[in-house]
Every structure is written in structure tokens, then in C-alpha cells.
Scaffold this active site. Structure first.
Site, PDB file in Angstrom:
ATOM      1  N   CYS A 159       2.619  -1.980  -5.191  1.00 22.88           N
ATOM      2  CA  CYS A 159       1.942  -3.154  -5.769  1.00 22.88           C
ATOM      3  C   CYS A 159       2.132  -4.349  -4.834  1.00 22.88           C
ATOM      4  O   CYS A 159       2.905  -4.305  -3.895  1.00 22.88           O
ATOM      5  CB  CYS A 159       2.569  -3.492  -7.113  1.00 22.88           C
ATOM      6  SG  CYS A 159       2.568  -2.094  -8.239  1.00 22.88           S
ATOM      7  N   ARG A 169      -2.763  -3.283  -1.342  1.00 19.87           N
ATOM      8  CA  ARG A 169      -1.556  -2.579  -1.828  1.00 19.87           C
ATOM      9  C   ARG A 169      -1.757  -2.028  -3.233  1.00 19.87           C
ATOM     10  O   ARG A 169      -0.919  -1.295  -3.752  1.00 19.87           O
ATOM     11  CB  ARG A 169      -0.357  -3.525  -1.830  1.00 19.87           C
ATOM     12  CG  ARG A 169       0.102  -3.989  -0.471  1.00 19.87           C
ATOM     13  CD  ARG A 169       1.252  -4.969  -0.593  1.00 19.87           C
ATOM     14  NE  ARG A 169       2.429  -4.332  -1.165  1.00 19.87           N
ATOM     15  CZ  ARG A 169       3.290  -3.610  -0.450  1.00 19.87           C
ATOM     16  NH1 ARG A 169       3.085  -3.433   0.839  1.00 19.87           N
ATOM     17  NH2 ARG A 169       4.340  -3.051  -1.014  1.00 19.87           N
ATOM     18  N   TRP A 189      -0.626  -1.301  -8.548  1.00 20.39           N
ATOM     19  CA  TRP A 189      -1.001   0.080  -8.248  1.00 20.39           C
ATOM     20  C   TRP A 189      -0.207   0.905  -9.254  1.00 20.39           C
ATOM     21  O   TRP A 189       1.011   1.093  -9.095  1.00 20.39           O
ATOM     22  CB  TRP A 189      -0.639   0.466  -6.815  1.00 20.39           C
ATOM     23  CG  TRP A 189      -0.931   1.895  -6.500  1.00 20.39           C
ATOM     24  CD1 TRP A 189      -0.067   2.957  -6.537  1.00 20.39           C
ATOM     25  CD2 TRP A 189      -2.199   2.448  -6.133  1.00 20.39           C
ATOM     26  NE1 TRP A 189      -0.711   4.120  -6.223  1.00 20.39           N
ATOM     27  CE2 TRP A 189      -2.010   3.846  -5.963  1.00 20.39           C
ATOM     28  CE3 TRP A 189      -3.459   1.922  -5.934  1.00 20.39           C
ATOM     29  CZ2 TRP A 189      -3.048   4.703  -5.606  1.00 20.39           C
ATOM     30  CZ3 TRP A 189      -4.494   2.783  -5.567  1.00 20.39           C
ATOM     31  CH2 TRP A 189      -4.284   4.136  -5.414  1.00 20.39           C
ATOM     32  N   ASN A 205       7.541  -4.361  -8.028  1.00 18.92           N
ATOM     33  CA  ASN A 205       6.950  -3.288  -7.227  1.00 18.92           C
ATOM     34  C   ASN A 205       8.032  -2.239  -7.041  1.00 18.92           C
ATOM     35  O   ASN A 205       9.132  -2.548  -6.601  1.00 18.92           O
ATOM     36  CB  ASN A 205       6.492  -3.812  -5.863  1.00 18.92           C
ATOM     37  CG  ASN A 205       5.999  -2.671  -4.969  1.00 18.92           C
ATOM     38  OD1 ASN A 205       5.479  -1.680  -5.474  1.00 18.92           O
ATOM     39  ND2 ASN A 205       6.202  -2.794  -3.668  1.00 18.92           N
ATOM     40  N   GLU A 212      -7.457  21.844   8.171  1.00 13.47           N
ATOM     41  CA  GLU A 212      -7.286  20.404   7.924  1.00 13.47           C
ATOM     42  C   GLU A 212      -7.374  19.620   9.233  1.00 13.47           C
ATOM     43  O   GLU A 212      -7.996  18.568   9.300  1.00 13.47           O
ATOM     44  CB  GLU A 212      -5.955  20.158   7.218  1.00 13.47           C
ATOM     45  CG  GLU A 212      -5.556  18.701   7.035  1.00 13.47           C
ATOM     46  CD  GLU A 212      -6.567  17.856   6.255  1.00 13.47           C
ATOM     47  OE1 GLU A 212      -7.476  18.421   5.611  1.00 13.47           O
ATOM     48  OE2 GLU A 212      -6.457  16.626   6.333  1.00 13.47           O
ATOM     49  N   LYS A 221     -10.058  16.604   9.973  1.00  9.52           N
ATOM     50  CA  LYS A 221      -9.651  15.260  10.421  1.00  9.52           C
ATOM     51  C   LYS A 221     -10.446  14.851  11.658  1.00  9.52           C
ATOM     52  O   LYS A 221     -10.970  13.753  11.738  1.00  9.52           O
ATOM     53  CB  LYS A 221      -8.155  15.221  10.728  1.00  9.52           C
ATOM     54  CG  LYS A 221      -7.261  15.210   9.519  1.00  9.52           C
ATOM     55  CD  LYS A 221      -7.140  13.884   8.845  1.00  9.52           C
ATOM     56  CE  LYS A 221      -7.844  13.643   7.563  1.00  9.52           C
ATOM     57  NZ  LYS A 221      -8.110  14.568   6.571  1.00  9.52           N
ATOM     58  N   GLU A 264     -14.350  14.375  10.945  1.00 12.73           N
ATOM     59  CA  GLU A 264     -14.803  13.310  10.031  1.00 12.73           C
ATOM     60  C   GLU A 264     -14.587  11.918  10.604  1.00 12.73           C
ATOM     61  O   GLU A 264     -15.234  10.973  10.149  1.00 12.73           O
ATOM     62  CB  GLU A 264     -14.137  13.436   8.660  1.00 12.73           C
ATOM     63  CG  GLU A 264     -12.657  13.154   8.600  1.00 12.73           C
ATOM     64  CD  GLU A 264     -12.147  13.169   7.150  1.00 12.73           C
ATOM     65  OE1 GLU A 264     -12.876  12.765   6.236  1.00 12.73           O
ATOM     66  OE2 GLU A 264     -11.005  13.595   6.947  1.00 12.73           O
ATOM     67  N   LYS A 267     -14.755   7.062   0.433  1.00 16.00           N
ATOM     68  CA  LYS A 267     -13.358   7.399   0.149  1.00 16.00           C
ATOM     69  C   LYS A 267     -13.256   8.294  -1.082  1.00 16.00           C
ATOM     70  O   LYS A 267     -12.430   9.175  -1.156  1.00 16.00           O
ATOM     71  CB  LYS A 267     -12.536   6.129  -0.076  1.00 16.00           C
ATOM     72  CG  LYS A 267     -11.054   6.378  -0.304  1.00 16.00           C
ATOM     73  CD  LYS A 267     -10.423   7.155   0.831  1.00 16.00           C
ATOM     74  CE  LYS A 267      -9.010   7.587   0.552  1.00 16.00           C
ATOM     75  NZ  LYS A 267      -8.500   8.566   1.536  1.00 16.00           N
TER      76      LYS A 267
HETATM   77  C1  AGP Z   1     -10.501  13.977   3.563  1.00 19.28           C
HETATM   78  O1  AGP Z   1     -10.017  13.282   4.691  1.00 19.28           O
HETATM   79  C2  AGP Z   1     -11.786  13.390   3.017  1.00 19.28           C
HETATM   80  N1  AGP Z   1     -11.663  12.021   2.783  1.00 19.28           N
HETATM   81  C3  AGP Z   1     -12.327  14.207   1.839  1.00 19.28           C
HETATM   82  O2  AGP Z   1     -12.438  15.539   2.245  1.00 19.28           O
HETATM   83  C4  AGP Z   1     -11.467  14.183   0.555  1.00 19.28           C
HETATM   84  O3  AGP Z   1     -10.272  14.900   0.775  1.00 19.28           O
HETATM   85  C5  AGP Z   1     -12.259  14.842  -0.568  1.00 19.28           C
HETATM   86  O4  AGP Z   1     -13.429  14.091  -0.787  1.00 19.28           O
HETATM   87  C6  AGP Z   1     -11.467  14.954  -1.877  1.00 19.28           C
HETATM   88  O5  AGP Z   1     -11.148  13.665  -2.338  1.00 19.28           O
HETATM   89  P1  AGP Z   1     -10.053  13.548  -3.533  1.00 19.28           P
HETATM   90  O6  AGP Z   1      -8.782  14.065  -2.977  1.00 19.28           O
HETATM   91  O7  AGP Z   1     -10.013  12.088  -3.840  1.00 19.28           O
HETATM   92  O8  AGP Z   1     -10.549  14.372  -4.674  1.00 19.28           O
END
Ligand code: AGP
Length: 610
Positions: free
Chosen positions: A2, A27, A75, A99, A483, A487, A490, A605
């Protein structure tokens, strides 16, 4: 994680507090509030669920004022986002913002309720101010009452108190959560982080664990909880406010990569009972008898969280001997999954809002499965839909590419495996300490890997112009190959594929040439020699190998100029360590290629649409 801000000075503090909170919104931002002591002595508290803009709207309708006050942007860790759970919390003459995570809050709350104490929130924070009032009622001074309450807490805290009986001073303290002082002209400030107060002063005192400070507009006194005076040298900060929100890091993603050791600690600390050497997951709401009825486990997620599930499968099956199936959230509901009351469906999500994962959980609920969730956002949709949760206390993850949430998810799934393993007696009480000890040692090894980022940066410079990458792993590192490829693709927009190394000869080997960097994950486990064969197959075709090797350089595979050495760890924890250099490789390549690291093109996100 937080955001906290405090002010005492010669001018009104409302705008100072609100502006400070805005600088800390990264935060945490699910609710916010401020409290001021007006010149007439009355305490004014305004709180609101939602972003700080909602609080500002309420303040326009109720423009409270005062020259001493505290503020908080939340948070959530305990209790969903709501007006009642928003800070500041008050009791008697005390008002507090906090916090951190109070691990023994439920014991304290139960004890105080037995004494007739009434609580108005679901938070752990409220016990702090109730304890302070109780100590004050026993005749202690405001400061001594605060000290006595802090001494009863277990866990982490950064707190700032207002007390109506002492309207000229703030009392602040820290233990494992950051807190700083800002020294202005005729004013003093307290905050979680530099951005909150950098507009007013760049003279900062970094408080240390165990410090408690009494702050007035013309000065401050730092002591320990035992009353021993402490001197802390003020530092001059030369960041600009924008840089400061990233704590001096160039991108949120890099900051979050480096926050991973702490995120791992925050995730396992509350679950590991070092006295009884056991695992506690009270919010999972899963009894031993319910676990005893489970015949199959499904782990369902998307993207990076799906990769965490693949790692979880290996560990949970190994220690619990219960079959685990892993599914993509976008596929699960279309394959008519076989679910019943003996099936546990665990969804995994950083945001707790991913549409495909929500739909999967809905499918499981409709088919009568026992439904649980691993999430990072308290009060998110998945947290509220599931019958119980394991929270990854990674704090807000701002960068679109998931890093600290991923390694925290791995730890959460390890904790789940240990918890179920104990419940079904596959892990004895004698076995558990070894697992716990390795978890405790993990953050230090993570720091070691992260400290060598420059080695990765030079690899990035060498391979940044490649058009395609192949990532190869075996066993529990196969999901990490997936993974690592995700990374890179993306955030740098380079095509990258993760593959089970044993599958290379079934197709991908056709791609190998001098233009194809191949990242190979080579732990010193039983599959090491097979990975060496893969390396030789790649080099025999002119391919370029980037080898992540555990413990020591290895030149059996010929002159492997590009190696990154990782510290040894037990097989179940290798995915955490091997992820780190892959995150850094993706980050440095993306920076060199000039892409928008924190907000890559086309991505969001949280994918809240199907
Ligand atoms: C991962 O780096 C991406 N941002 C994306 O694959 C993400 O993991 C996926 O959209 C799932 O999101 P979540 O964990 O919020 O469900």
C-alpha cells in the site's frame, strides 16, 4: 503493498496528502482515504473504495482541512476493497494507516472481541488501532500505548498514527515494510516511498526496521521500541518524481523483476508456521476431510499463469500422488471436462479478472467441482467466486509482462502441494522442515541470480537482432522454456517458441541454423546428459546455443561461449531460479530493440474479454 503518506506543517495538508497518494497509486489502488486533525481539534476522516479520483470527488463535497494528517492508498491483503476496509482506521483517540501483513491479527482480533471490542472492518490493520486504544485506556501515554500495541504484532508493518490527544505530532514506525521521513522547511513528511513527497523536499531519512519516530513540523526523534535514541543521516535524492515512482528503475517490469525475492517471502511467510513446522492456508477453506475426498485436481489458467500450473502439476503429483490435469482457460469449458464433487478445480490468475479463467471457474462450479483460486488481487472476481483462495502477496504488478506474480504463483502452488501432501499423509511432519528450509533459502539464491544482470545484458546485445528463438527444457523446466519464450515474444516482438527438448528431433530441428539462437535449460538432474545431446545436435547444425547451466560451466558440449551459471537448488525449486535470467534476457533484448517494455503493443495487463 500500500501507499502511506503523513504530513505535519504550517499550511493545510489536504492537497499535500492527496497529491502524495497519487504519486503512490502504483503501490495499490483499490481504495484510499485521508484523516486530518482540524485546527479546532476535531478529527476528519474521508475514505472511499476505488481509485484516488473517487476520494477526490468525496473531498470536493467535504473539503476537510487541517495542518496535520495521514493518507493511504490500499492494495488489499485482508478484506475486499470497500469503504469500510479503506484506511485510515480509527479507534478512541487513535487513527492509523498501515502497509504490511499482520500475521497474528486473527488471534488478536478474537481476543479483543472476547473482551467486548467491536470491529467495523475485515482488515488486519484495525487490530493495531484497537490495541493502541486498549493500552491507552490502561493509562499509558499515546506514544507508550502505540509502542505497546506494536510489540504485540507478528508480521510486517509500516504505520503512521494520528492521536487526537497529541494533535501536534505524528507517530510512525516500521518493521519489514518501507517508510521514510521527508524534512521540509517548517514541515515534515512520512511516506512509503520517495515519490509521495519529492515535490516538497529531497531531504530524506530512510527509517530502519524497529524504528519508531515522533514527527513534528519542526523536527523528529527516532527511537527503538525500547526507547533507545537512534540517529539516521538524511540523504539528498536526485531523482525526478516520475523516475521515483519506479524507485529509480527504468521500467516497472525491471522493478518487479527485482521485487521477486520479497514477493516470494511475502507469499510463503504467512503460510509457514515455523513453530509447528506446518503449512497454514486458512483462506483456502479446504479441510483435511474435503482434501481426503479429492480424486483429481485440475489447474486452469491463461498465459504465464498457465505455465505456473504446468510447474505446479509436477510438484503436486510428486508429493501428493493425486492426478493433476492442466488446462488453458480458453479451452477448458469447450471440452466438456469430467468434473464432480471429488474433483478440485484450482484456477490461477494474477489479476483475478481474466475472462477465460473466470469462465472456466464458472464451468467448474456448474459441474459441482470443489473450486478454489490462486490470485494476486484481493477481492477480485475470481477471489470472490471461488470457495477459497491462496493469495500471492506479490503486490501490484504494473508491467504487462508478468514476472513477480509468476514466481509468487509457483510458490503458492508449492505451498498448496505441501498442504495437501500433509493432509493426505504423503508428507510426514518430519519431512516438512526440509521443504520449508529450502523455501526459506530460495530468496537469497534469487538475489544472487538477479545481481548478475549484466551477464544477461551482454547476451542480449549479441542476440537482439535474431528473428527467431527456440527455448528448450525437459521435465519441470519444460514449462519454463515455454515461459521464457512468452516473455521474449510479448515484449521484444521477436518470434520465440518453447519446446520440450526431447521433441526437437520430431520437427523443430529443421529450423536450426546459424541464425537461430537456442536457449537450453540445463539443470544437473537426471536429464542433464540428454540436454547435452540436444546442445550437440544444435551445434552440429551451426546453431547458436545460450545455455543456462546449474552450478558450474560445462564445456563437454564444446566451446559453449554463452553460458549463464545458476546456483544449485532442489529440483522442485529450479523453475523459480531458471525463470529469472529468462525474464532479464527478454527485458534487455526489448530495451535494446526500443519496444514499450511496460505496455507492449496489442497487449493488456488483464484480458477481461474472451
Ligand atoms: C504474461 O506475461 C501475460 N501478461 C499474460 O499471458 C497473462 O499471464 C495472462 O493474460 C493471464 O493473466 P492473469 O494471470 O491475470 O489471469
Amino acid at each position: 503493498m500500500c501507499g502511506i503518506v503523513g504530513y505535519v506543517g504550517a499550511v493545510d495538508g489536504r492537497a499535500i496528502l492527496v497529491e502524495g497518494l497519487k504519486r503512490l497509486e502504483y503501490r495499490g489502488y483499490d481504495s484510499a482515504g485521508i484523516a486530518l486533525i482540524a485546527d479546532g481539534g476535531q478529527v476528519e476522516v474521508v475514505r472511499s473504495q476505488g481509485k484516488i479520483a473517487v476520494l477526490e470527488e468525496r473531498l470536493r463535497a467535504r473539503p476537510v482541512s487541517g495542518r496535520i494528517g495521514i493518507g493511504h492508498t490500499r492494495w488489499a491483503t485482508h478484506g475486499r476493497p470497500s469503504d469500510e476496509n479503506a484506511h485510515p482506521h480509527s479507534s478512541g483517540p487513535f487513527i492509523v494507516v498501515h502497509n504490511g501483513i499482520i500475521e497474528n491479527y486473527s488471534e488478536i482480533k478474537a481476543r479483543l472481541e472476547k473482551e467486548g471490542c467491536a470491529f467495523s472492518s475485515e482488515t488486519d490493520t484495525e487490530v493495531i488501532v484497537k490495541l493502541a486504544e486498549r493500552e491507552w485506556n490502561s493509562g499509558k501515554s499515546a506514544k507508550d500505548a502505540i509502542v505497546a500495541s506494536l510489540k504485540q504484532l507478528r508480521g510486517s508493518y509500516a504505520v503512521v498514527f494520528l492521536c487526537q490527544e497529541t494533535p501536534g505530532e505524528l507517530i510512525a514506525a516500521r518493521k519489514e515494510s518501507p517508510l521514510i521521513l521527508g524534512l521540509g522547511e517548517g514541515a515534515c513528511y512520512v511516506a512509503s516511498d520517495v515519490p509521495a513527497i519529492l515535490s516538497y523536499t529531497n531531504r530524506i531519512v530512510y527509517l530502519e526496521d524497529g524504528d519508531i519516530v515522533t514527527v513534528r513540523k519542526d523536527g523528529y526523534v527516532i527511537e527503538t521500541l525500547e526507547g533507545e535514541k537512534k540517529e539516521r543521516v538524511p540523504q539528498i535524492i536526485d531523482w525526478n518524481p516520475v523516475m521515483a515512482e519506479k524507485a529509480g528503475y527504468k521500467h516497472f517490469m525491471l522493478k518487479e523483476i527485482y521485487e521477486q525475492p520479497q514477493a516470494v517471502i511475502n507469499t510463503f511467510r504467512g503460510a509457514v508456521d515455523l513453530n509447528r513446522m506446518d503449512i497454514r492456508l486458512p483462506q483456502l477453506q479446504l479441510s483435511d476431510s474435503e482434501i481426503g475426498r479429492i480424486r483429481r485436481i485440475y489447474l486452469v489458467a491463461c498465459g504465464t499463469s498457465y505455465h505456473a500450473c504446468l510447474v505446479g502439476k509436477y510438484f503436486i503429483e510428486k508429493v501428493c500422488r493425486i492426478p493433476v490435469e492442466v488446462d488453458l482457460g480458453s479451452e477448458f469449458r469447450y471440452r466438456e471436462p469430467i468434473l464432480d464433487a471429488d474433483t478440485l478445480l484450482m484456477v490461477v490468475s494474477q489479476s483475478g479478472e481474466t475472462a477465460d479463467t473466470k469462465a472456466a471457474l464458472q464451468e467448474g462450479m456448474e459441474r459441482g467441482a470443489v473450486c478454489r483460486a490462486v490470485v494476486n488481487v484481493v477481492g477480485s472476481s475470481l477471489a470472490r467466486m471461488a470457495g477459497g483462495v491462496i493469495y500471492t502477496h506479490a503486490g501490484p504488478e504494473i508491467g504487462v509482462a508478468s514476472t513477480k506474480a509468476f514466481t509468487a504463483q509457483l510458490v503458492a502452488l508449492y505451498l498448496f502441494g505441501l498442504y495437501v501432501g500433509r493432509a493426505v499423509n504423503r508428507i510426514s511432519r518430519e519431512d516438512l522442515p526440509a521443504y520449508v528450509q529450502e523455501l526459506i533459502e530460495l530468496p537469497g539464491k534469487m538475489e544472487d541470480v538477479l545481481s548478475r544482470s549484466e551477464e544477461i545484458s551482454s547476451l542480449a546485445r549479441r542476440y537482439m537482432h535474431a528473428r527467431d528463438f527456440l527455448y528448450l527444457g525437459r521435465g519441470v523446466l519444460y514449462p519454463i522454456a515455454l515461459e521464457g519464450a512468452l516473455k521474449l515474444k510479448e515484449i521484444s516482438y521477436i518470434h520465440a517458441e518453447g519446446y520440450a527438448a526431447g521433441e526437437m528431433k520430431h520437427g523443430p530441428i529443421a529450423l536450426i541454423d546459424e541464425n537461430m539462437p537456442v536457449v537450453v535449460l540445463m539443470d544437473r538432474g537426471p536429464l542433464y546428459e540428454k540436454m547435452l545431446s540436444n546442445v550437440q545436435e544444435v551445434k552440429a547444425r551451426g546453431g547458436q546455443v545460450i545455455a543456462l547451466v546449474e552450478e558450474a560451466r560445462d564445456d563437454k558440449a564444446g566451446a559453449l561461449e554463452d553460458q549463464f551459471i545458476l546456483p544449485p537448488t532442489s529440483s522442485w525449486l529450479k523453475p523459480v531460479l531458471f525463470s529469472l535470467p529468462l525474464q532479464l534476457l527478454a527485458y534487455h533484448v526489448a530495451v535494446l530493440r526500443g519496444t514499450d517494455v511496460d505496455q507492449p503493443r496489442n497487449l493488456a495487463k488483464s484480458v477481461t474479454v474472451e
